[in-house]
Design a protein around this motif. Structure first.
Motif, mmCIF file in Angstrom:
data_model
loop_
_atom_site.group_PDB
_atom_site.id
_atom_site.type_symbol
_atom_site.label_atom_id
_atom_site.label_comp_id
_atom_site.label_asym_id
_atom_site.label_seq_id
_atom_site.Cartn_x
_atom_site.Cartn_y
_atom_site.Cartn_z
ATOM 1 N N SER A 62 44.380 57.019 21.261
ATOM 2 C CA SER A 62 45.626 57.468 22.152
ATOM 3 C C SER A 62 45.292 57.315 23.677
ATOM 4 N N PRO A 63 45.905 56.272 24.419
ATOM 5 C CA PRO A 63 45.815 56.549 25.887
ATOM 6 C C PRO A 63 46.868 57.314 26.245
ATOM 7 N N LEU A 64 46.571 58.364 27.032
ATOM 8 C CA LEU A 64 47.642 59.491 27.569
ATOM 9 C C LEU A 64 48.183 58.904 28.880
ATOM 10 N N ARG A 65 49.699 59.279 29.193
ATOM 11 C CA ARG A 65 50.022 59.122 30.215
ATOM 12 C C ARG A 65 49.407 59.995 31.384
ATOM 13 N N ARG A 66 49.202 59.700 32.475
ATOM 14 C CA ARG A 66 48.630 60.452 33.623
ATOM 15 C C ARG A 66 49.478 61.810 33.800
ATOM 16 N N ASP A 69 52.001 61.995 37.129
ATOM 17 C CA ASP A 69 53.296 61.543 37.302
ATOM 18 C C ASP A 69 53.707 60.939 36.050
ATOM 19 N N GLY A 70 53.173 61.130 35.036
ATOM 20 C CA GLY A 70 53.561 60.243 33.804
ATOM 21 C C GLY A 70 53.231 58.958 33.746
ATOM 22 N N SER A 71 52.761 58.200 34.573
ATOM 23 C CA SER A 71 52.590 56.746 34.307
ATOM 24 C C SER A 71 51.644 56.414 33.498
ATOM 25 N N THR A 72 51.556 55.085 33.000
ATOM 26 C CA THR A 72 50.715 54.709 31.973
ATOM 27 C C THR A 72 49.372 54.156 32.779
ATOM 28 N N LYS A 73 48.283 53.907 31.803
ATOM 29 C CA LYS A 73 47.017 53.565 32.503
ATOM 30 C C LYS A 73 46.723 52.089 31.912
ATOM 31 N N HIS A 74 45.599 51.603 32.436
ATOM 32 C CA HIS A 74 45.375 50.250 32.229
ATOM 33 C C HIS A 74 45.209 49.839 30.845
ATOM 34 N N THR A 75 44.659 50.711 30.114
ATOM 35 C CA THR A 75 44.237 50.314 28.758
ATOM 36 C C THR A 75 45.583 50.025 28.058
ATOM 37 N N LEU A 76 46.508 50.854 28.166
ATOM 38 C CA LEU A 76 47.793 50.841 27.333
ATOM 39 C C LEU A 76 48.459 49.396 27.930
ATOM 40 N N VAL A 144 51.975 50.242 18.731
ATOM 41 C CA VAL A 144 51.771 51.130 19.687
ATOM 42 C C VAL A 144 52.895 51.921 19.512
ATOM 43 N N ILE A 145 52.689 53.465 19.242
ATOM 44 C CA ILE A 145 53.816 54.465 19.226
ATOM 45 C C ILE A 145 53.930 55.478 20.190
ATOM 46 N N PRO A 146 54.707 55.330 21.379
ATOM 47 C CA PRO A 146 54.671 56.348 22.251
ATOM 48 C C PRO A 146 55.269 57.496 21.890
ATOM 49 N N LEU A 147 54.637 58.610 22.206
ATOM 50 C CA LEU A 147 55.096 59.919 21.577
ATOM 51 C C LEU A 147 55.866 60.971 22.638
ATOM 52 N N SER A 148 56.210 60.386 23.766
ATOM 53 C CA SER A 148 57.066 60.905 24.775
ATOM 54 C C SER A 148 56.774 59.982 26.151
ATOM 55 N N ASP A 149 57.647 60.264 26.831
ATOM 56 C CA ASP A 149 57.243 59.856 28.598
ATOM 57 C C ASP A 149 57.079 60.948 29.450
ATOM 58 N N LEU A 150 56.555 62.026 29.079
ATOM 59 C CA LEU A 150 56.151 63.216 29.791
ATOM 60 C C LEU A 150 54.724 62.973 30.269
ATOM 61 N N PRO A 151 54.402 63.590 31.308
ATOM 62 C CA PRO A 151 52.952 63.426 31.800
ATOM 63 C C PRO A 151 52.007 64.353 30.590
ATOM 64 N N GLY A 152 50.845 63.472 30.314
ATOM 65 C CA GLY A 152 50.025 63.770 29.411
ATOM 66 C C GLY A 152 50.417 63.471 27.654
ATOM 67 N N ALA A 153 51.398 62.703 27.884
ATOM 68 C CA ALA A 153 51.939 62.382 26.635
ATOM 69 C C ALA A 153 51.006 61.128 25.851
ATOM 70 N N GLY A 154 50.864 60.979 24.815
ATOM 71 C CA GLY A 154 49.928 60.233 24.200
ATOM 72 C C GLY A 154 50.639 58.858 23.740
ATOM 73 N N ASN A 155 49.965 57.836 23.325
ATOM 74 C CA ASN A 155 50.441 56.605 23.070
ATOM 75 C C ASN A 155 49.460 56.125 21.868
ATOM 76 N N LEU A 156 49.961 56.196 20.630
ATOM 77 C CA LEU A 156 49.156 55.890 19.533
ATOM 78 C C LEU A 156 48.678 54.409 19.331
ATOM 79 N N VAL A 157 47.773 53.996 19.407
ATOM 80 C CA VAL A 157 47.724 52.467 19.115
ATOM 81 C C VAL A 157 46.713 52.459 17.862
ATOM 82 N N ILE A 158 47.530 51.677 16.996
ATOM 83 C CA ILE A 158 47.383 51.503 15.571
ATOM 84 C C ILE A 158 46.642 50.028 15.812
#
Length: 285
Positions: A62-66, A69-76, A144-158
Motif C-alpha cells: 500500500s503506497p500512502l498519500r503524502r 498534502d495528500g498527493s500520490t507518490k511515484h510508485t503509485l 489498485v483500490i484507493p481507500l480515500s483521498d485524505l493525507p496518509g490514505a493507502g492505495n491497496l495494490v493487488i
C-alpha cells in the motif's frame, strides 16, 4: 485485567497514527520496483505489505498519500501507467539501503543508484529486480483500490505473482528455504526494527487435521491453573482426546504440591515435550 487506555483514530489522530505501527508488527518489508510509461524506474520500500493468496499467488502492498498534502507518490503513479511491479524481499543485508531508499528523492532520480543496488532485468515484466534481494517476485498488478483521498490514505495494490526468483544458497536439496539463513527483518513502531535470527526462531505445531479438544474441555484443575499460561493450555488442548495415564512413564517429582506439578509441566511444554507434560498433569488430577 490491567487498566486499558483507548484511542479514537479521529479524535486522537496523531497519537493513534503512531501507536498503531507499534501494535500491528512486525511487518515484513519489500522493495517495490516500478517503471513509468516513459521508462523511468522507481524503487521504494514498503512495510505495509504481505501475502494474501496462494492460488493465484497474490501479494498486497500500500503506497500512502503524502501526509503534507495528500498527493500520490511515484510508485503509485508508475503502477497506474504500467501495471507491473517487482516485489523484492528485504533482509538484514539490505536494511540500511532500504532505509536510505525511503528518502523522497525528486522525480527522475534513480533510487537504485542512490541506495547502491543493482538492477537486474526481469523475465516477464518491464520493471527490474533488485539483484541483491534474496527473493524477487515478478508481479502483474490486478487492481489498485484507493481507500480515500485524505493525507496518509493507502492505495491497496493487488499484485499477482508471475515468477519467483530465489538466491540458490537459500534453498536446500528439497527446495525448502533455509529459514535462518534468509535473515529477514521486519518493521516495528518508530525507528524500531527486528531481525529473524536462529536464536529467536521457534516451531509451533500446526493444528490437527481432526479437531483438538479445545481449552474448554481440559480438566478444570488444568484449565484454571495459576501457573500454566494461555500458550501452555493451547498446546495441551491441541489433542484429539485426553491421553490415558501411562504408568510406565516415571517422573520423580512431589505430586502433593500442585504448583510444583504445574511448574514442572510448564517447563516440559516449553521444551516441546507435550506427552510428558500430559503424563505429569494426569497424575495430579
Amino acid at each position: 485485567m490491567s487498566n486499558i487506555i483507548s484511542f479514537d483514530p479521529k479524535k486522537d489522530q496523531a497519537i493513534f497514527d503512531n501507536l498503531i505501527k507499534y501494535a500491528i508488527a512486525p511487518r515484513p518489508i519489500c522493495f517495490a520496483s516500478t517503471i513509468s510509461k516513459n521508462g523511468q524506474v522507481n524503487l521504494s520500500p514498503f512495510s505495509y505489505f504481505n501475502l494474501m493468496s496462494h492460488q493465484p499467488p497474490v501479494c498486497v502492498f500500500s503506497p500512502l498519500r503524502r501526509m503534507r498534502d495528500g498527493s500520490t507518490k511515484h510508485t503509485l503513479e508508475n503502477i497506474l501507467e504500467v501495471d507491473e511491479v517487482v516485489i523484492n524481499i528485504v533482509n538484514y543485508d539490505l536494511v540500511q539501503q532500504q532505509s536510505l531508499a525511503s528518502t523522497e528523492y525528486a522525480e527522475g532520480v534513480d533510487e537504485f543508484k542512490k541506495a547502491g543496488l543493482t538492477p537486474l532485468p526481469s523475465s516477464y515484466i518491464k520493471p527490474p529486480r533488485v539483484a541483491e534481494s534474496p527473493i524477487q517476485l515478478e508481479c502483474k498488478v490486478q487492481r489498485v483500490i484507493p481507500l480515500s483521498d485524505l493525507p496518509g490514505a493507502g492505495n491497496l495494490v493487488i499484485a499477482e505473482v508471475l515468477a519467483m526468483h530465489v538466491q540458490a544458497h537459500l534453498l536446500d536439496d528439497k527446495n525448502n528455504v533455509k529459514q535462518h539463513e534468509l535473515d529477514l527483518v521486519a518493521r516495528l513502531g518508530g525507528d524500531w526494527y527486528c531481525r529473524v535470527t536462529q536464536d529467536n526462531l521457534f516451531i509451533v505445531p500446526k493444528p490437527l487435521r481432526n479437531l483438538g479438544i479445545g481449552v474448554d474441555n481440559l480438566p478444570e484443575a488444568i484449565r484454571l491453573s495459576k501457573v500454566l499460561t494461555g500458550n501452555h493450555l493451547g498446546l495441551l488442548a491441541n489433542v484429539e482426546i485426553i491421553p490415558s495415564l501411562d504408568n510406565t512413564v516415571d517422573v520423580n517429582i512431589d505430586y502433593s504440591d500442585s504448583t510444583h506439578i504445574h511448574s514442572f509441566a510448564a517447563q516440559l511444554l516449553d521444551q516441546g515435550k507435550l506427552q510428558e507434560a500430559w503424563q505429569v498433569l494426569l497424575r495430579s488430577i
